[in-house]
Design an enzyme around this catalytic site. Structure first.
Site, PDB file in Angstrom:
ATOM      1  N   GLY A 436       0.820  -1.206   0.000  1.00 20.49           N
ATOM      2  CA  GLY A 436       0.000   0.000   0.000  1.00 20.49           C
ATOM      3  C   GLY A 436       0.854   1.255   0.000  1.00 20.49           C
ATOM      4  O   GLY A 436       1.926   1.315  -0.623  1.00 20.49           O
ATOM      5  N   SER A 437       0.417   2.255   0.738  1.00 16.84           N
ATOM      6  CA  SER A 437       1.079   3.563   0.703  1.00 16.84           C
ATOM      7  C   SER A 437       2.483   3.559   1.291  1.00 16.84           C
ATOM      8  O   SER A 437       3.227   4.531   1.121  1.00 16.84           O
ATOM      9  CB  SER A 437       0.219   4.595   1.433  1.00 16.84           C
ATOM     10  OG  SER A 437      -1.014   4.761   0.758  1.00 16.84           O
ATOM     11  N   ALA A 438       2.871   2.484   1.992  1.00 19.54           N
ATOM     12  CA  ALA A 438       4.247   2.396   2.482  1.00 19.54           C
ATOM     13  C   ALA A 438       5.238   2.345   1.322  1.00 19.54           C
ATOM     14  O   ALA A 438       6.435   2.588   1.500  1.00 19.54           O
ATOM     15  CB  ALA A 438       4.408   1.156   3.361  1.00 19.54           C
TER      16      ALA A 438
END
Length: 700
Positions: A436-438
């Protein structure tokens, strides 16, 4: 005159011819060396039945074929015999004459001249055993016997038990005594035990001391030990159990307060025993693993390495990975006893070589702290030293207590683990998740390095949804917040704007995105003693279309990464653009090993780091709840959506990756499953704050 001598001469020639024909048709005289050769070859090939066929008739009256075969097989199997070598030669005439004056073979009979139907051979035996090599010299006596037809003869071996070893007689027994080595311990960077050898109390039952009606006593003991009475009864019914034997039931700690009521139960007893112990219990279960009794399959696989039926062996985690280092080498001895059990002679002895200790880079206190932060969740967490790559913690939740595998896992406990939908036996830090956004800081770093992104340039993004053009059909990218319409890199990271990073990936192009992102270790195997999934950018290494490329830019699509890999990629920001290789074994003299040098420039690393600081320091940042007073943390939150359709509800996994920037000592990556009803990745912020606060306080 000539005629008168020719007749007798012709007659003589006929007689000589007939004699030659007769002699030519007669069987060749049997030789003793042929029998000796066949006997030795059968011995080498473990063909004990063929050996028995070659022993003398009087010896066959003393030993049946089954007795003969069983004696060889049971002794050789018991001592772990291998590499059998037998050399033989006839006794020299001078030795033969001397032997004929009084020397005896192991059968006790005087040697005789071969012409009298006796032949002697010296043989030398070498073999390897579990306790070391055994070698000896012996003399074989062969005798000439008439066959059943009474006309022909053959040579046979006058065998007795002394052929197996000169010190062995027919009534003696060969015994084996094994001395197990002390298993090496697994310790953390400070020497604190993660897997140790500890004296505990082994609780057991002596059957003959049970009451005539034992059910009540067994039930009482089961209640005290929190076990099922049926499991205890099954142990008592094992085939090896005798009334006077101590039958182990379970293991308890040496200071367990239940000991007094336990030993008050009729038939119950205890003994002290050094056993494997795991002080951190669930907190390090998936990392350290556990040992257990060797299975039949494992024994067949490792028997040539000296394992025995009752040995313990590493089953999972580092106990399995370092089995050869930790196990050591068993010692023992092989000796002979007489019929009364009195020891006569030791044939070979070897002292055990204890296993070696394994010291890890793990910080036991941090490991325990991270577990406590996550123990009520489902997910995983890892921690690295961002400058050295030393792995400081690896946690998987939910977990299990590995000590139960030492004391004995009850059927109820196993069922509880197996039926638990959260799968506590599953190692989640080894699993690859959608990041995801990581993943967004990597997309930013790649674009900055390739000059396709201006960090200060503002993009106009209106609304929550966006798609490139009509070629995408009904597909679109959604962002969490539409509060910002003029978006630059700082605000995109701070608000975790999916649309911004989807556009950034599209501007890079599929080929450049895959080429540059792959340099961060995707598709590469881990050179670590723990088994980890391999991270991937896509299922086939390519982007099949622009939609997949756009989704990959913000860590969705088919991108999969383990928590350790996510953490490792963030080391580029703490090391001026160089990605450090994670390591798990402590070597104080070893410097940090670059995994990928110069992936990005120091300027790009600083730019992305500064923007990630805003994610935590800025009150509007998605990670602001993790802010720690006195620490300048950089980080990125992330929520990975696991859906089959765009508009449907589905599982969401939350991420938070953070590291201290001014004195980099700690980098953490945490993923928690099922955060969709718990404020998403914001749920993890207090855990990150607590970890960094505690670690900072400890290091001051």
């Amino acid at each position: 005159m000539t005629t008168r001598w020719m007749k007798p001469l012709a007659g003589c020639l006929v007689v000589l011819f007939l004699m030659a024909v007769t002699l030519g048709c007669k069987e060749a005289e049997p030789l003793p060396e042929d029998t000796m050769r066949a006997f030795v070859e059968a011995w080498r090939q473990a063909q004990y039945g063929s050996m028995y066929d070659l022993i003398s008739a009087d010896m066959k009256q003393q030993y049946t074929a089954d007795t003969f075969t069983a004696r060889y097989k049971s002794i050789y199997d018991g001592i772990g015999m291998s590499g059998l070598s037998i050399q033989w030669q006839p006794v020299e005439p001078a030795q033969d004459a001397k032997s004929a004056q009084g020397a005896k073979t192991s059968s006790g009979k005087k040697t005789q001249d071969q012409d009298a139907g006796t032949a002697l051979y010296q043989f030398h035996v070498d073999m390897s055993t579990f306790a070391g090599p055994i070698a000896y010299d012996q003399t074989a006596r062969l005798v000439k016997e008439k066959k059943t037809d009474g006309k022909t003869s053959s040579w046979k071996v006058r065998w007795d038990s002394g052929y197996i070893h000169p010190k062995l007689t027919d009534k003696d027994k060969v015994r084996v005594e094994e001395t197990p080595p002390l298993r090496g311990e697994i310790v953390d960077r400070q020497g604190l035990g993660l897997a140790i050898n500890e004296v505990k109390l082994e609780i057991g039952i002596v059957p003959k001391q049970l009451p005539a009606q034992p059910d009540d006593a067994i039930q009482k003991l089961a209640d005290l030990l929190k076990m099922n009475a049926k499991d205890i009864q099954a142990k008592l019914k094992a085939t090896w159990v005798k009334p006077e034997y101590f039958v182990p039931v379970t293991i308890i700690s040496a200071d367990d307060q239940r000991l007094e009521p336990i030993v008050s139960v009729p038939g119950a007893d205890y003994r002290k025993k050094k056993v494997r112990s795991y002080p951190l219990e669930e907190a390090a279960a998936h990392l350290v693993g556990y040992i257990g009794k060797i299975s039949a399959e494992e024994l067949a696989k490792y028997k040539d390495k000296g394992y025995q039926t009752d040995d313990w062996i590493g089953k999972s985690g580092l106990e399995l990975a370092f089995e050869s280092t930790l196990r050591g080498k068993p010692g023992g001895r092989i000796f002979i006893t007489d019929a009364d059990g009195k020891e006569k002679a030791t044939l070979v002895r070897r002292e055990p070589a204890n296993g070696e200790n394994v010291q890890l880079t793990i910080d036991a206190e941090l490991q325990l702290d991270m577990y406590r932060q996550l123990e009520k969740d489902t997910g995983a967490g890892v921690a690295l030293h961002p400058l050295t790559g030393e792995v400081l913690a690896m946690v998987s939740v939910p977990a299990y207590n590995p000590n139960l595998f030492i004391s004995g896992v009850s059927s109820e406990q196993w069922k509880q683990w197996s039926d638990n939908p959260a799968k506590p036996l599953l190692n989640r830090f080894a699993r690859a998740y959608t990041p995801g956004s990581a993943f967004k800081p990597l997309t930013a770093a790649i674009a900055l390095q390739n000059h396709t992104l201006d960090p200060d340039a503002e993009r106009s993004i209106v609304g929550k949804q966006w798609k490139k053009d009509t070629s995408w059909g009904n597909y679109y990218v959604t962002r969490v917040s539409e509060s910002q319409s003029a978006v630059n890199l700082a605000t995109a990271l701070m608000y975790s704007d999916n649309i911004y990073f989807a556009q950034t990936a599209l501007e890079l192009g599929a080929q450049k995105f895959v080429e540059e992102a792959s340099k961060f270790g995707f598709g590469e195997k881990w050179n670590l003693p723990v088994a980890l999934d391999t991270s991937t950018l896509s299922n086939n290494g390519k982007m099949k279309n622009e939609v997949q490329l756009a989704d990959s830019g913000y860590g969705q699509g088919e991108v999969l990464m383990t928590p350790l890999h996510v953490a490792a990629t963030y080391t580029v920001f703490a090391n001026g653009g160089t990605m450090i290789k994670p390591k798990l074994l402590l070597n104080n003299d070893e410097k940090a090993v670059p995994w990928k040098s110069g992936l990005i420039s120091p300027e790009v690393a600083k730019t992305v780091t500064d923007k990630m600081v805003e994610v935590i320091d800025n009150p509007a940042g998605t990670g602001h709840d993790a802010q720690v007073k006195g620490l300048r943390l950089a980080g990125k939150t992330g929520t990975a959506e696991l859906k089959t359709k765009k508009d449907e509800a589905g599982q969401e996994n939350g991420w938070f990756v953070a590291f201290d920037t001014e004195q980099p000592r700690l980098l953490t990556a945490i993923v928690v499953e099922q955060v969709q009803d718990r404020r998403g990745s914001h749920y993890i912020s207090p855990k990150i704050k607590s970890l960094f606060s505690s670690y900072a306080a400890k290091k001051q």
